[in-house]
Design a protein around this motif. Structure first.
Motif, PDB file in Angstrom:
ATOM      1  N   ILE A  27       0.839  -1.192  -0.074  1.00 14.39           N
ATOM      2  CA  ILE A  27      -0.053  -0.149   0.003  1.00 14.39           C
ATOM      3  C   ILE A  27       0.638   1.492   0.316  1.00 14.39           C
ATOM      4  N   PHE A  28       2.066   1.062   0.289  1.00 16.39           N
ATOM      5  CA  PHE A  28       2.751   2.365   0.291  1.00 16.39           C
ATOM      6  C   PHE A  28       3.755   2.580  -0.995  1.00 16.39           C
ATOM      7  N   THR A  29       3.399   1.591  -1.817  1.00 21.26           N
ATOM      8  CA  THR A  29       4.123   2.057  -3.402  1.00 21.26           C
ATOM      9  C   THR A  29       3.373   2.830  -4.131  1.00 21.26           C
ATOM     10  N   GLN A  30       2.147   3.235  -3.569  1.00 17.81           N
ATOM     11  CA  GLN A  30       1.277   3.989  -4.631  1.00 17.81           C
ATOM     12  C   GLN A  30       1.670   5.613  -4.436  1.00 17.81           C
ATOM     13  N   ILE A  31       2.512   5.871  -3.618  1.00 21.64           N
ATOM     14  CA  ILE A  31       2.800   7.147  -3.011  1.00 21.64           C
ATOM     15  C   ILE A  31       4.388   7.369  -2.897  1.00 21.64           C
ATOM     16  N   ASN A  32       4.827   8.516  -3.201  1.00 20.90           N
ATOM     17  CA  ASN A  32       6.283   8.584  -3.015  1.00 20.90           C
ATOM     18  C   ASN A  32       6.872   8.256  -1.672  1.00 20.90           C
ATOM     19  N   THR A  33       7.490   7.238  -1.792  1.00 26.54           N
ATOM     20  CA  THR A  33       7.734   6.740  -0.621  1.00 26.54           C
ATOM     21  C   THR A  33       9.587   6.638  -0.207  1.00 26.54           C
ATOM     22  N   THR A  34       9.595   6.948   1.055  1.00 27.08           N
ATOM     23  CA  THR A  34      11.215   6.778   1.603  1.00 27.08           C
ATOM     24  C   THR A  34      11.285   5.826   2.516  1.00 27.08           C
ATOM     25  N   PHE A  35      12.189   4.700   2.238  1.00 24.82           N
ATOM     26  CA  PHE A  35      12.423   3.475   3.083  1.00 24.82           C
ATOM     27  C   PHE A  35      13.695   3.940   3.843  1.00 24.82           C
ATOM     28  N   TRP A  36      13.568   4.090   5.161  1.00 23.78           N
ATOM     29  CA  TRP A  36      14.717   4.744   5.791  1.00 23.78           C
ATOM     30  C   TRP A  36      15.567   3.487   6.318  1.00 23.78           C
ATOM     31  N   PHE A  37      16.708   3.961   6.733  1.00 20.95           N
ATOM     32  CA  PHE A  37      17.985   2.912   7.138  1.00 20.95           C
ATOM     33  C   PHE A  37      17.591   2.428   8.554  1.00 20.95           C
ATOM     34  N   LEU A  38      18.233   1.321   8.654  1.00 15.66           N
ATOM     35  CA  LEU A  38      17.989   0.616  10.008  1.00 15.66           C
ATOM     36  C   LEU A  38      19.247   0.403  10.796  1.00 15.66           C
ATOM     37  N   SER A  39      18.974   0.109  11.796  1.00 20.22           N
ATOM     38  CA  SER A  39      20.149  -0.358  12.573  1.00 20.22           C
ATOM     39  C   SER A  39      20.192  -1.780  12.591  1.00 20.22           C
ATOM     40  N   VAL A  40      21.474  -2.399  13.075  1.00 21.02           N
ATOM     41  CA  VAL A  40      21.569  -3.668  12.774  1.00 21.02           C
ATOM     42  C   VAL A  40      20.386  -4.977  13.260  1.00 21.02           C
ATOM     43  N   ARG A  41      19.818  -4.144  14.474  1.00 23.13           N
ATOM     44  CA  ARG A  41      18.492  -4.785  14.791  1.00 23.13           C
ATOM     45  C   ARG A  41      17.220  -4.846  14.121  1.00 23.13           C
ATOM     46  N   GLY A  42      17.330  -4.003  13.088  1.00 23.56           N
ATOM     47  CA  GLY A  42      16.087  -3.813  12.271  1.00 23.56           C
ATOM     48  C   GLY A  42      15.421  -2.587  12.903  1.00 23.56           C
ATOM     49  N   LYS A  43      15.946  -1.781  13.490  1.00 24.24           N
ATOM     50  CA  LYS A  43      15.253  -0.736  14.288  1.00 24.24           C
ATOM     51  C   LYS A  43      15.621   0.706  13.329  1.00 24.24           C
ATOM     52  N   MET A  44      14.499   1.469  13.510  1.00 27.37           N
ATOM     53  CA  MET A  44      14.821   2.690  12.734  1.00 27.37           C
ATOM     54  C   MET A  44      15.624   3.624  13.170  1.00 27.37           C
ATOM     55  N   ILE A  45      16.712   4.434  12.620  1.00 29.05           N
ATOM     56  CA  ILE A  45      17.562   5.182  13.176  1.00 29.05           C
ATOM     57  C   ILE A  45      17.052   6.612  12.977  1.00 29.05           C
ATOM     58  N   SER A  46      16.602   7.438  14.045  1.00 24.47           N
ATOM     59  CA  SER A  46      15.811   8.425  14.043  1.00 24.47           C
ATOM     60  C   SER A  46      16.439   9.548  13.380  1.00 24.47           C
ATOM     61  N   SER A  47      17.652   9.864  13.478  1.00 24.98           N
ATOM     62  CA  SER A  47      18.392  10.800  12.653  1.00 24.98           C
ATOM     63  C   SER A  47      18.291  10.754  11.249  1.00 24.98           C
ATOM     64  N   GLU A  48      18.192   9.404  10.592  1.00 23.40           N
ATOM     65  CA  GLU A  48      18.285   9.290   9.083  1.00 23.40           C
ATOM     66  C   GLU A  48      16.551   9.639   8.916  1.00 23.40           C
ATOM     67  N   LEU A  49      15.644   9.621   9.648  1.00 20.79           N
ATOM     68  CA  LEU A  49      14.230   9.771   9.281  1.00 20.79           C
ATOM     69  C   LEU A  49      14.404  11.283   8.936  1.00 20.79           C
ATOM     70  N   ASN A  50      15.075  12.052  10.065  1.00 19.43           N
ATOM     71  CA  ASN A  50      15.075  13.478  10.149  1.00 19.43           C
ATOM     72  C   ASN A  50      15.533  13.930   8.734  1.00 19.43           C
ATOM     73  N   SER A  51      16.706  13.234   8.547  1.00 17.97           N
ATOM     74  CA  SER A  51      17.435  13.919   7.094  1.00 17.97           C
ATOM     75  C   SER A  51      16.611  13.253   5.960  1.00 17.97           C
ATOM     76  N   SER A  52      15.959  12.275   5.883  1.00 19.99           N
ATOM     77  CA  SER A  52      15.081  11.825   4.871  1.00 19.99           C
ATOM     78  C   SER A  52      13.901  12.817   4.584  1.00 19.99           C
ATOM     79  N   ILE A  53      13.434  13.511   5.491  1.00 21.00           N
ATOM     80  CA  ILE A  53      12.422  14.403   5.654  1.00 21.00           C
ATOM     81  C   ILE A  53      12.840  15.779   5.025  1.00 21.00           C
TER      82      ILE A  53
END
Lengths: 487, 487
Positions: B195-221
């Motif tokens: 469902i996310f592929t119908q809109i411009n989507t940014t997939f953010w980078f993850l830590s080794v444990r598969g967690k979102m890295i919040s600084s990456e989110l901020n710069s993606s925005i």
């Protein structure tokens, strides 16, 4: 003693489920008995306050099994018997015992239509049933794809996604902003509009019987083009919700062919008629559609939910929706992974909706479905002729019903002698709600009403329950008169 | 003698359903017994050819009731026992007897969550259960709305529609072309991407444990903004499908607040942990979300399907999705029509998914759910410590599991002595599929595997079945070794 999986829980489990089944059997018998009520109506505040100890609130501590059985009994007691032969309120009615058995088994198997690995039998049944439905539509054997999904709106959503992807595959990777502005065309009497409101949509004009006028469609398409939009999709309806109208599918197919548009047929309600040699002529041209919505939980009497999206072009569903997410589908499995249907679906967990239909088909045969559907349409015709003869009822449109929908006004004595006028309309508008209120409070039958466009509140009777007989139709009419004659 | 609604069909109906229940009870007992197999595997062509008279084909003429009961037995025989204590293959496992009873009742009631009129009890139960879930999330009492819908993908779809409508109400009437190009942000390990592929989507980078890295989110925005896109929605995951990772919700909430974005939390898998005082800390910050997906059919062990979309702002769901279609919802009814929830839903027919959960909550109490969930996480911890000590197994990442997911490789003897290298990886990649093939053919247990990003095929064990005990974890390990040691 605790239930399974507790050690030695076998006897307690058997006892508890048998007790439950006794409650359910009593309910089934009552549901199908004319002498019992359709419902025992209570207002929301009454149910919320707790009737005779029936409390809806959730506890921190467990309740005991006896209390749970009482709760089960109460849940059924205050509900509505949708299987009752005098329940005419919805498109989905009836209580098919084999369908019910299918659901009980399905919930006991409690699996997911995700991969062959965890649903080998159900996945193959889905293939068999879909292939049968393709052949009934009239698609050649080499064509045909599809999937069961939770309801007609989802089916229609699939069709829009497919049409868009078919025309502009780039939408999958680059989103809506990578493609031109699209235009979609549909009847205003479409089953559920919401999914169409996200795209530029033209709602076409209808004939008095709620059918699409194909010349209007053609000019709408030309207008959209002149505005710089790209027409891509037409939704034709086979069996509208209120009127039961069938759009002229062959004419629409010609127009779609001419303009190169995707033709979808929403036969959620009307699809069942394909099983009847007598009535399938109303869907002539459906074999030219690119996709079809057909809900066996409506006219075929299958328990809710049972809905399909059928697609003519093989492989498109998978191409459009697959993510190749290896964490979901492993290509290196030891069986033919084309049976892992999860990649066709936009869902991850997908409920098993096919089994009850498969089992009903075994139990009735195609001929049984045909007889059942013919019977429902005969009831509609019986009601139609009955009302036509009476002066205290007025049909919403002339002419025999095409589907099992019969739409009519009831005219209480004082309105029978007044000539049609805005004032009479205002009065008439209040008649159906007043009758419905009394009807629900007394609980012997149930029928729906609604206004539509310029028409004030009218009753819509629909027949999809094979348990309904002529005596029930007679009862409905008598009951409306009894409740409404003094209004 | 025919079944109901045939006249005098009562006894035959009772007999048939009792026979079916005997089959189901035998299956339930087998499902929960360690001495029985999890599955009796057959290849698609074997099942299609018809095993010992089990034919999937649909007849024109009816089959008799005895044959149908045989078909029911066969359907279960060739299926997979997802309730077996040694079935570890999916997020949804287990066979809760009360949940099952709830499903049997639901299918007997066979109604639709459309209006109070036809589902008075279930509509009120939905309100009660959703309110409970809101309070568990931590939303103030005056907030909170939501709906049950068929699966996590639908829940996530609702959240995107809501966020978009909240920011640009004009989208409802004028479509996508009336609003600017939007940007959406989500973890690449999201539950279902489509469902996310119908809109411009940014997939953010993850830590080794598969967690979102919040600084990456901020710069993606910031990047999206600089490209002229309008960021509007962030999907955080609480419990990813493979790793069971929890995104740092408070950090994400801070970023969403700063940029004015809709924060959605996909807690389809992780939501259950909110019921555990010990584990709910992992979802700290979820109360700051605008919407939450939470599937009781996963960690709470409710039979599939049972999924919710929970929305903080009251009324938005209705505003966003209502069509004011009077043919569906009549404002002039005699009860409080705010209970006609159909206008919140994008569906017309909506299956009753709440009752089984309501009944389980009555049966267990919140404390029972807590104990059940803690037990599952203890099993995961037990497996984790067991594997950590062994040299023939290797964990995919260090550190105790946060959810009940444990990801690991099995190293057959010949690979134990080889140092990590691309060549060893190629060999290792083939180990899990080979073991899985043998495992399914023998049928004593079932576990899933997948590659993920740079990691070759590894096993993922998940615990959501309260029937599973430590002896079953021991069995799984022994079985993998038995089947794989010579590879």
């Amino acid at each position: 003693v605790d239930l399974l999986p507790a050690e030695d829980g076998e006897e307690a489990t058997k006892h508890f489920l048998q007790e439950l089944v006794n409650i359910l059997l009593a309910y089934i018998n009552k549901s199908l008995k004319r002498s019992s009520k359709v419902l025992d109506f209570h207002y929301p505040h009454q149910l919320k306050e707790g009737l005779e100890g029936f409390s809806l609130e959730l506890p921190d501590q467990p309740d005991n099994l006896e209390q749970l059985l009482v709760d089960c009994r109460d849940t059924l007691k205050y509900g509505v018997k949708t299987g009752h032969p005098r329940f005419f309120n919805q498109l989905s009615t009836g209580l098919d015992i084999i369908g019910l058995a299918g659901e009980w088994l399905t919930s006991t198997a409690n699996t997911n239509m995700f991969t062959y690995e965890i649903s080998p039998v159900f996945i193959l049944m889905e293939e068999v049933v879909l292939r049968k439905m393709h052949s009934i539509i009239g698609w050649p054997e080499e064509d045909g794809d599809g999937i069961f999904c939770p309801g007609g709106t989802m089916s229609n959503l699939y069709s829009v996604l497919l049409a868009r992807f078919h025309l502009f595959p780039v939408v999958k990777t680059h989103g809506m902003s990578a493609i031109p502005r699209l235009a979609l065309f549909t009847s205003a009497h479409v089953h559920n509009l919401i999914i169409f409101t996200q795209i530029n949509t033209t709602f076409w004009f209808l004939s008095v019987r709620g059918k699409m006028i194909s010349s209007e469609l053609n000019s709408s398409i030309e207008t959209a083009k002149s505005k710089g939009l790209v027409p891509f999709y037409v939704n034709a309806t086979a069996g509208t919700t209120v009127y039961g109208a069938f759009d002229p599918l062959n004419e629409i197919a010609d127009i779609c062919k001419h303009h190169g548009l995707w033709m979808h047929v929403d036969a959620a309600w009307g699809g069942g008629l394909l099983l009847s040699n007598k009535h399938r002529v109303k869907l002539q041209g459906i074999e030219r559609a690119h996709s079809v919505t057909w809900n066996p939980h409506k006219m075929m009497g299958v328990p809710l939910q049972c809905s399909t999206i059928l697609v003519k072009k093989k492989g498109l569903l998978q191409e459009c929706n697959q993510l190749c997410a290896e964490y979901l589908f492993q290509p290196d499995k030891h069986y033919d992974v084309s049976y892992d249907t999860g990649d066709k679906s936009i869902q991850c967990g997908r409920h098993v909706d096919v089994f009850k239909l498969w089992l009903m088909w075994k139990a009735k045969g195609s001929e049984g479905f045909e007889a059942q559907i013919n019977h429902c349409l005969e009831n509609a015709e019986y009601l139609y002729y009955k009302l036509k003869r009476r002066s205290d009822f007025q049909l919403v449109f002339k002419g025999k019903p095409e589907h099992s929908n019969v739409c009519f006004w009831y005219l209480p004595k004082r309105l029978q002698s007044i000539l049609p006028s805005p004032e009479r309309d205002r009065e008439l508008h209040m008649v159906a709600p007043k009758i419905k209120t009394k009807m629900m409070e007394e609980g012997f039958t149930m029928i729906g009403y609604q206004p539509l466009e310029d028409k004030v509140n009218f009753f819509r009777c629909v027949f999809s329950n094979p348990a309904t007989q002529r005596e029930d139709v007679d009862f409905l009419i008598d009951e409306i008169v009894r409740l409404g004659c003094e209004l």
